[in-house]
Design a protein around this motif. Structure first.
Motif, PDB file in Angstrom:
ATOM      1  N   TRP A 147       0.914  -1.045  -0.209  1.00 52.72           N
ATOM      2  CA  TRP A 147       0.069   0.036  -0.138  1.00 52.72           C
ATOM      3  C   TRP A 147       0.862   1.369  -0.182  1.00 52.72           C
ATOM      4  N   VAL A 148       0.467   2.142  -0.748  1.00 50.03           N
ATOM      5  CA  VAL A 148       1.402   3.472  -1.076  1.00 50.03           C
ATOM      6  C   VAL A 148       0.363   4.583  -1.172  1.00 50.03           C
ATOM      7  N   TYR A 149       0.947   5.555  -0.436  1.00 50.16           N
ATOM      8  CA  TYR A 149       0.149   7.057  -0.601  1.00 50.16           C
ATOM      9  C   TYR A 149       1.370   7.952  -1.092  1.00 50.16           C
ATOM     10  N   LEU A 150       1.071   8.516  -2.277  1.00 48.95           N
ATOM     11  CA  LEU A 150       2.023   9.499  -2.807  1.00 48.95           C
ATOM     12  C   LEU A 150       1.699  11.010  -2.866  1.00 48.95           C
ATOM     13  N   ASP A 151       2.386  11.897  -2.242  1.00 49.57           N
ATOM     14  CA  ASP A 151       2.165  13.141  -2.361  1.00 49.57           C
ATOM     15  C   ASP A 151       3.264  13.892  -3.070  1.00 49.57           C
ATOM     16  N   MET A 152       3.223  13.914  -4.471  1.00 44.99           N
ATOM     17  CA  MET A 152       4.251  14.438  -5.037  1.00 44.99           C
ATOM     18  C   MET A 152       3.747  15.025  -6.350  1.00 44.99           C
ATOM     19  N   THR A 153       4.296  15.919  -6.894  1.00 48.30           N
ATOM     20  CA  THR A 153       4.119  16.491  -8.357  1.00 48.30           C
ATOM     21  C   THR A 153       5.094  16.117  -9.184  1.00 48.30           C
ATOM     22  N   LEU A 154       4.597  15.158 -10.361  1.00 50.06           N
ATOM     23  CA  LEU A 154       5.712  14.837 -11.231  1.00 50.06           C
ATOM     24  C   LEU A 154       5.473  15.736 -12.622  1.00 50.06           C
ATOM     25  N   ASN A 155       6.582  16.457 -13.048  1.00 54.42           N
ATOM     26  CA  ASN A 155       6.375  17.343 -14.123  1.00 54.42           C
ATOM     27  C   ASN A 155       6.931  17.000 -15.577  1.00 54.42           C
ATOM     28  N   PRO A 156       6.373  17.171 -16.603  1.00 54.34           N
ATOM     29  CA  PRO A 156       6.924  17.123 -17.885  1.00 54.34           C
ATOM     30  C   PRO A 156       8.141  17.754 -18.013  1.00 54.34           C
ATOM     31  N   HIS A 157       9.202  17.588 -18.799  1.00 51.76           N
ATOM     32  CA  HIS A 157      10.283  18.418 -19.379  1.00 51.76           C
ATOM     33  C   HIS A 157      10.258  18.519 -20.872  1.00 51.76           C
ATOM     34  N   PRO A 158      10.897  19.589 -21.418  1.00 47.10           N
ATOM     35  CA  PRO A 158      10.862  19.924 -22.882  1.00 47.10           C
ATOM     36  C   PRO A 158      11.226  18.754 -23.711  1.00 47.10           C
ATOM     37  N   HIS A 159      10.793  18.396 -24.788  1.00 48.78           N
ATOM     38  CA  HIS A 159      11.062  17.364 -25.872  1.00 48.78           C
ATOM     39  C   HIS A 159      12.471  17.257 -25.677  1.00 48.78           C
ATOM     40  N   GLY A 160      12.741  16.098 -25.704  1.00 49.71           N
ATOM     41  CA  GLY A 160      14.172  15.441 -25.830  1.00 49.71           C
ATOM     42  C   GLY A 160      14.858  15.482 -24.388  1.00 49.71           C
ATOM     43  N   HIS A 161      14.184  15.618 -23.360  1.00 44.69           N
ATOM     44  CA  HIS A 161      14.640  15.564 -21.900  1.00 44.69           C
ATOM     45  C   HIS A 161      13.565  14.537 -21.358  1.00 44.69           C
ATOM     46  N   ILE A 162      14.287  13.991 -20.154  1.00 42.65           N
ATOM     47  CA  ILE A 162      13.470  12.935 -19.348  1.00 42.65           C
ATOM     48  C   ILE A 162      12.555  13.585 -18.380  1.00 42.65           C
ATOM     49  N   ASN A 163      11.385  13.217 -18.609  1.00 45.19           N
ATOM     50  CA  ASN A 163      10.449  13.573 -17.587  1.00 45.19           C
ATOM     51  C   ASN A 163      10.496  13.262 -16.246  1.00 45.19           C
ATOM     52  N   ASP A 164       9.964  13.799 -15.297  1.00 47.27           N
ATOM     53  CA  ASP A 164       9.829  13.647 -13.833  1.00 47.27           C
ATOM     54  C   ASP A 164       9.445  12.109 -13.776  1.00 47.27           C
ATOM     55  N   TRP A 165      10.033  11.189 -12.753  1.00 54.40           N
ATOM     56  CA  TRP A 165       9.557  10.070 -12.492  1.00 54.40           C
ATOM     57  C   TRP A 165       9.597   9.397 -11.048  1.00 54.40           C
ATOM     58  N   PHE A 166       8.892   8.511 -10.553  1.00 56.46           N
ATOM     59  CA  PHE A 166       8.844   8.201  -9.240  1.00 56.46           C
ATOM     60  C   PHE A 166       8.834   6.506  -9.333  1.00 56.46           C
ATOM     61  N   SER A 167       9.657   5.881  -8.561  1.00 60.91           N
ATOM     62  CA  SER A 167       9.529   4.465  -8.472  1.00 60.91           C
ATOM     63  C   SER A 167       8.976   3.912  -7.122  1.00 60.91           C
ATOM     64  N   PHE A 168       7.961   3.109  -7.276  1.00 59.76           N
ATOM     65  CA  PHE A 168       7.456   2.548  -6.137  1.00 59.76           C
ATOM     66  C   PHE A 168       8.251   1.327  -5.503  1.00 59.76           C
ATOM     67  N   ALA A 169       8.706   0.513  -6.467  1.00 62.02           N
ATOM     68  CA  ALA A 169       9.277  -0.695  -6.115  1.00 62.02           C
ATOM     69  C   ALA A 169      10.459  -1.055  -7.246  1.00 62.02           C
ATOM     70  N   THR A 170      11.507  -1.660  -6.443  1.00 57.64           N
ATOM     71  CA  THR A 170      12.622  -2.168  -7.513  1.00 57.64           C
ATOM     72  C   THR A 170      13.004  -3.591  -6.902  1.00 57.64           C
ATOM     73  N   LEU A 171      12.981  -4.505  -7.955  1.00 54.73           N
ATOM     74  CA  LEU A 171      13.049  -5.943  -7.592  1.00 54.73           C
ATOM     75  C   LEU A 171      14.429  -6.423  -8.521  1.00 54.73           C
ATOM     76  N   THR A 172      15.143  -7.101  -7.871  1.00 59.87           N
ATOM     77  CA  THR A 172      16.334  -7.694  -8.725  1.00 59.87           C
ATOM     78  C   THR A 172      16.471  -9.084  -8.098  1.00 59.87           C
ATOM     79  N   SER A 173      17.169  -9.940  -9.434  1.00 58.42           N
ATOM     80  CA  SER A 173      17.658 -11.273  -9.268  1.00 58.42           C
ATOM     81  C   SER A 173      19.008 -11.450  -8.758  1.00 58.42           C
ATOM     82  N   ASP A 174      19.572 -10.250  -8.790  1.00 54.46           N
ATOM     83  CA  ASP A 174      21.079 -10.023  -8.630  1.00 54.46           C
ATOM     84  C   ASP A 174      21.359  -9.942  -7.026  1.00 54.46           C
ATOM     85  N   VAL A 175      22.258 -11.115  -6.510  1.00 53.35           N
ATOM     86  CA  VAL A 175      22.675 -10.923  -5.073  1.00 53.35           C
ATOM     87  C   VAL A 175      23.782 -10.309  -4.893  1.00 53.35           C
TER      88      VAL A 175
END
Length: 306
Positions: A147-175
């Motif tokens: 369960w997650v509760y996010l209070d955050m504004t994610l903005n777009p950026h000009p063409h050719g640039h990376i938009n804001d992003w948020f990651s809720f979960a990261t899973l890996t098979s790597d030890v």
């Protein structure tokens, strides 16, 4: 269905194959980054992907974030080096007395155009490291529920640039500390929850993805400032791996997953976000990671309250 690579995808500065000298410099810097737990967004060879060896009954890892002792023996990213912070909080709670709260103190850069030489995300989270437990890494498929509760504004950026992003979960098979093969559950300024690094590291190619093209009314956009249940089914099979992602019980993303070896080694939740975000808070509660027999068993869990 193919979606554009617009978030946390640094490879080299311009996406080209480096020459021999550059490769040596990059490898040296990557080693430095790995020592500080900064590398799960990079695609680097040489990860440690052992197959699971545990053969007992199906396991569950459960935490309602009532105590930091739930993560005893695992690595914590405090946030101090990433202009972020975390604590147990009573401000927004789904279950019990506390939730995990993490927040951004300030922007780390004016844009999100990170490269392997200049990667500046926000981070603050505990990790789960099954390779450090007596039974070892989890067998996949696994269903991750949070369960997650996010209070955050994610903005777009000009063409050719990376938009804001948020990651809720990261899973890996790597030890290893490299976290070289990851699958993430992210949102960007477009507002839709989606799988990242699928089917291969650095890609976003989906079998199904909720977006404006198939959701013209925006019904499936991620709702901020309320509790949302996320379920992520991950199968790191080395032959037919895949992942599915549900938001409040509705499927929003589905993709193949390559590069695993049958096990879920590590995970983190909490705060992981792009560099240009100036402020924002996320709360986590009621985390469950379950080994499941198959997708049918996972669906039976998705469909009942948690």
């Amino acid at each position: 269905m193919k979606t554009e690579n617009v978030e946390n995808q640094p490879t080299t500065a311009v996406g080209k194959k480096p020459n021999g000298i550059s490769q040596f410099i990059i490898l040296f810097l990557v080693v430095l980054f790995l020592k500080h737990g900064q590398a799960e967004a990079f695609s680097i060879s040489g990860g440690g992907y052992p197959a699971p060896t545990y053969s007992g009954t199906q396991r569950n890892f459960i935490s309602s974030f009532e105590s930091v002792s739930d993560f005893k023996g695992f690595y914590f990213e405090s946030g101090k080096s990433f202009d972020s912070a975390q604590e147990l909080s009573t401000e927004q709670v789904k279950d019990g007395r506390y939730s995990h709260k993490a927040w951004i103190l300030k922007a780390r850069d004016s844009n999100n155009d990170s490269t392997i030489l200049n990667y500046k995300p926000h981070r603050a989270y505990p990790t789960v490291q099954f390779q450090k437990t007596p039974e070892g890494i989890y067998r996949t498929p696994c269903l991750v529920t949070l369960w997650v509760y996010l209070d955050m504004t994610l903005n777009p950026h000009p063409h050719g640039h990376i938009n804001d992003w948020f990651s809720f979960a990261t899973l890996t098979s790597d030890v290893t500390n490299g976290w070289n093969r990851t699958v993430l559950a992210n949102i960007s300024s477009a507002g839709y929850l989606r799988l990242v690094h699928v089917p291969k590291q650095g890609q976003q190619i989906h079998l199904y993805q909720a977006d404006a093209s198939n959701d013209p009314n925006g019904t499936l956009k991620f709702p901020c400032r309320q509790w949302v249940r996320i379920d992520l089914l991950i199968d790191f099979s080395n032959t037919d791996g895949y992942a599915k992602l549900w938001q409040n019980g509705i499927l929003v993303s589905h993709a193949r997953v390559e590069g695993g070896n049958g096990g879920l080694a590590q995970a983190h939740f909490g705060l992981y976000a792009s560099a240009a975000i100036t402020s924002g808070t996320v709360y986590n509660d009621k985390l469950r990671i379950s080994e499941v027999k198959d997708e049918s068993e996972a669906l039976s869990l998705v469909r009942v309250p948690w």
